[in-house]
Design an enzyme around this catalytic site. Sequence first.
Site, PDB file in Angstrom:
ATOM      1  N   SER A 119     -19.141   2.806  28.537  1.00 48.47           N
ATOM      2  CA  SER A 119     -19.363   2.525  27.118  1.00 48.47           C
ATOM      3  C   SER A 119     -19.554   3.818  26.343  1.00 48.47           C
ATOM      4  O   SER A 119     -20.095   4.805  26.862  1.00 48.47           O
ATOM      5  CB  SER A 119     -20.609   1.647  26.959  1.00 48.47           C
ATOM      6  OG  SER A 119     -21.025   1.585  25.607  1.00 48.47           O
ATOM      7  N   TYR A 178     -29.138  -0.455  27.743  1.00 51.89           N
ATOM      8  CA  TYR A 178     -27.727  -0.750  27.997  1.00 51.89           C
ATOM      9  C   TYR A 178     -26.977   0.540  28.290  1.00 51.89           C
ATOM     10  O   TYR A 178     -26.237   0.642  29.283  1.00 51.89           O
ATOM     11  CB  TYR A 178     -27.117  -1.472  26.787  1.00 51.89           C
ATOM     12  CG  TYR A 178     -25.620  -1.600  26.857  1.00 51.89           C
ATOM     13  CD1 TYR A 178     -25.017  -2.423  27.808  1.00 51.89           C
ATOM     14  CD2 TYR A 178     -24.795  -0.896  25.985  1.00 51.89           C
ATOM     15  CE1 TYR A 178     -23.632  -2.537  27.884  1.00 51.89           C
ATOM     16  CE2 TYR A 178     -23.417  -1.009  26.047  1.00 51.89           C
ATOM     17  CZ  TYR A 178     -22.838  -1.826  27.000  1.00 51.89           C
ATOM     18  OH  TYR A 178     -21.473  -1.933  27.085  1.00 51.89           O
TER      19      TYR A 178
END
Length: 329
Positions: free
Chosen positions: A126, A151
Site C-alpha cells: 500500500s 494498517y
Amino acid sequence: MVTGAAGFIGAAVAERLCARGDEVLGIDNLNDYYQVSLKHDRVAHVREAAPDAFAFKQVDFSDWDALSAALDGEDFDSIVHLGAQAGVRYSLENPRAYVEANLMGHVNMLEVARHRDSAHMVYASSSSVYGGNDKLPFSVEDRTDHPVSLYAATKKADELMSETYAHLYRTPLTGLRFFTVYGPWGRPDMALWLFTDAILSGRPIKVFNEGEMWRDFTFIDDIVSGVVACLDKPPADDGAEKAGGSVKPHALYNIGNHRSEKLTRVIELIEQACGKKAEVQLMPMQPGDVEKTYADIDAIQRDIGYQPTTSIEQGIPQFVEWYRAYHKV
C-alpha cells in the site's frame, strides 16, 4: 490463485486473467467489513463472464487449517495475493482484524507459495507505507520506517516478511504499493463511493483537512493491467538489485497514476457526473490519514512497461455511471 477474489481489485484481476485464458481459483472469507452483498455480486459477475475458467471458495486465509483443507487437491502455479483487511480508519477501531488478516494471513500465503514452489506471488502492499513522508512523489527507494496507521504498519511488515522468504527460500515475490484505486465495482468505504452516494442522496459530504487533500487516483483498469503484467514477469534470482533495493528475487513497485489530484477537483467531477452540487462539510484531519500521496512509477514503467492511461476526467464519470446502474438511482 487469487485471494480477495470477492474484493474490488481481486475480482477485477480474476476477471482479466480468465478473459486472457487462465484458469483462476478465487478465495475470499466474505467478511462484513462492508456489505457482503456487493462481494457476492462481484463473484457472480466474474462467474458470469467466465463460467468455465473461474472457481470460487469461501475460506479465511488467516486460518491455516481451513486454508490447507480448502487448497487440498487444488493445482495452481502462481498466486495473486490481494486479500487483506483494508482501510486506514478502521484500523484505529479494530486493530486485531489487521493483525490476523494482514500478518497471519500473509505468512500463510508465503507458506503456500513456498511449499508449492510457486512460480511467482504478487502481493498487495500500500502507498500508506510512506507514512508522513513529505518528499513527493513517493519513490520505492524512499525509507518507510514511520507509518502513521496500524494498517500501514501491517503492510510494511508484509514487505519485510516477503524479503525473508525471498532470501531463505528463493520464492519469487513482487509487492505492489497501490495508490487510491477507484472505478466500477469499487469499495463503499472509499471517498469516491461515499461522495457519490451522499450527493445523489442529498446528504452533506465530509471533506477532511479542510479540503487540503491530494491523492494519486488510479483507475481500476490501469491497476489490473499493472498487476497482470507484474505477474508475468517474476523477479530473477540473479543477485542484481531489484526495485525497492532487494538483491533477492523480491521486487517492490509503486502502482499509481503518477498524478496527484486535489480532492476538491475530484468532487467537482463527481458533481458534474451526478448532475448535482455537493453540500460540503469541511472537517479537520483524521488520525492516521496523510495529506498527500503521489506515486513515482519510474521503476514499474522501466521493468514491466506499466503505463496508466485513464485520467480522473475519464474515470470518475465511468464510476458514477456504474454506481447509478448498480443502485438503480
